[in-house]
Scaffold this active site. Structure first.
Site, PDB file in Angstrom:
ATOM      1  N   LEU A 139       0.812  -1.210   0.000  1.00 24.26           N
ATOM      2  CA  LEU A 139       0.000   0.000   0.000  1.00 24.26           C
ATOM      3  C   LEU A 139       0.848   1.264   0.000  1.00 24.26           C
ATOM      4  O   LEU A 139       1.677   1.466   0.891  1.00 24.26           O
ATOM      5  CB  LEU A 139      -0.931   0.008   1.222  1.00 24.26           C
ATOM      6  CG  LEU A 139      -1.839   1.224   1.386  1.00 24.26           C
ATOM      7  CD1 LEU A 139      -2.802   1.329   0.208  1.00 24.26           C
ATOM      8  CD2 LEU A 139      -2.581   1.154   2.699  1.00 24.26           C
ATOM      9  N   ASP A 140       0.640   2.106  -1.001  1.00 22.85           N
ATOM     10  CA  ASP A 140       1.274   3.420  -1.125  1.00 22.85           C
ATOM     11  C   ASP A 140       2.798   3.361  -1.000  1.00 22.85           C
ATOM     12  O   ASP A 140       3.421   4.288  -0.492  1.00 22.85           O
ATOM     13  CB  ASP A 140       0.693   4.398  -0.092  1.00 22.85           C
ATOM     14  CG  ASP A 140      -0.770   4.706  -0.357  1.00 22.85           C
ATOM     15  OD1 ASP A 140      -1.182   4.659  -1.522  1.00 22.85           O
ATOM     16  OD2 ASP A 140      -1.500   4.982   0.612  1.00 22.85           O
ATOM     17  N   ALA A 141       3.380   2.283  -1.485  1.00 30.33           N
ATOM     18  CA  ALA A 141       4.821   2.098  -1.340  1.00 30.33           C
ATOM     19  C   ALA A 141       5.550   1.936  -2.672  1.00 30.33           C
ATOM     20  O   ALA A 141       6.730   1.632  -2.690  1.00 30.33           O
ATOM     21  CB  ALA A 141       5.097   0.884  -0.451  1.00 30.33           C
TER      22      ALA A 141
END
Length: 170
Positions: A113-115
């Site tokens: 996630l969001d990485a």
């Protein structure tokens, strides 16, 4: 020539935008209970329309690792200056934290996630006088600019990804 053949949205009110630009529109309601079947439907549409790149804007869902493994060319806009405030409600958390800048980050989506590798970021100053609504308003303007820059860089083949990093050629 650049072509946008399809908008898939989990928000029916975006049909007007698609119609305005003469783009096919598919409304697919998605939630945790129907996610797998809806992602299958989305992938079928991407293949049918021969889509090269997916741009996530206002999607507000976590794309599954299976979806990403089948379609890895996805750019996401996140409404914070990553790696700060990953996930939901970053403006609320930024307000609670008393930050002096808020940001937006466009990145390639990965299973984490969001990485994913960051393509573009920018910030705007905020002050103690700003409320959450002010942060949201300022952030939405910034998100549009950051997403447009990221998509343009990607489409112009100016982004080189290595590992979890990028080089963006000017």
């Amino acid at each position: 020539m650049l072509k946008f053949p399809l908008i898939i949205s989990n928000h029916s009110n975006l049909k007007v935008v698609a119609e305005q630009f003469n783009i096919d529109f598919q409304h697919i309601t998605i939630n945790k209970d129907n996610k797998a079947e809806q992602e299958t439907q989305q992938l079928e549409l991407l293949r049918k329309y021969k889509i090269d790149l997916v741009v996530l804007a206002k999607y507000m869902q976590i794309v599954s690792a299976d979806f990403i493994s089948q379609f890895p060319q996805i750019i996401n806009i996140h409404h914070s200056f990553l790696p700060a405030f990953i996930g939901a409600n970053p403006y609320h958390r930024a307000f609670e934290r008393g930050v002096k800048i808020i940001g937006a980050t466009a990145h390639y989506a990965t299973a984490d996630l969001d990485a994913g590798p960051i393509i573009e970021q920018d910030v705007v100053r905020v002050s103690h006088r700003d409320e959450v609504d002010d942060l949201v308003r300022k952030g939405k303007d910034l998100e549009r600019v950051v997403l447009a820059r990221a998509v343009r860089s990607h489409l112009q083949n100016r982004v080189l990804v290595y590992g979890n990093r990028t080089v963006v050629f000017e």
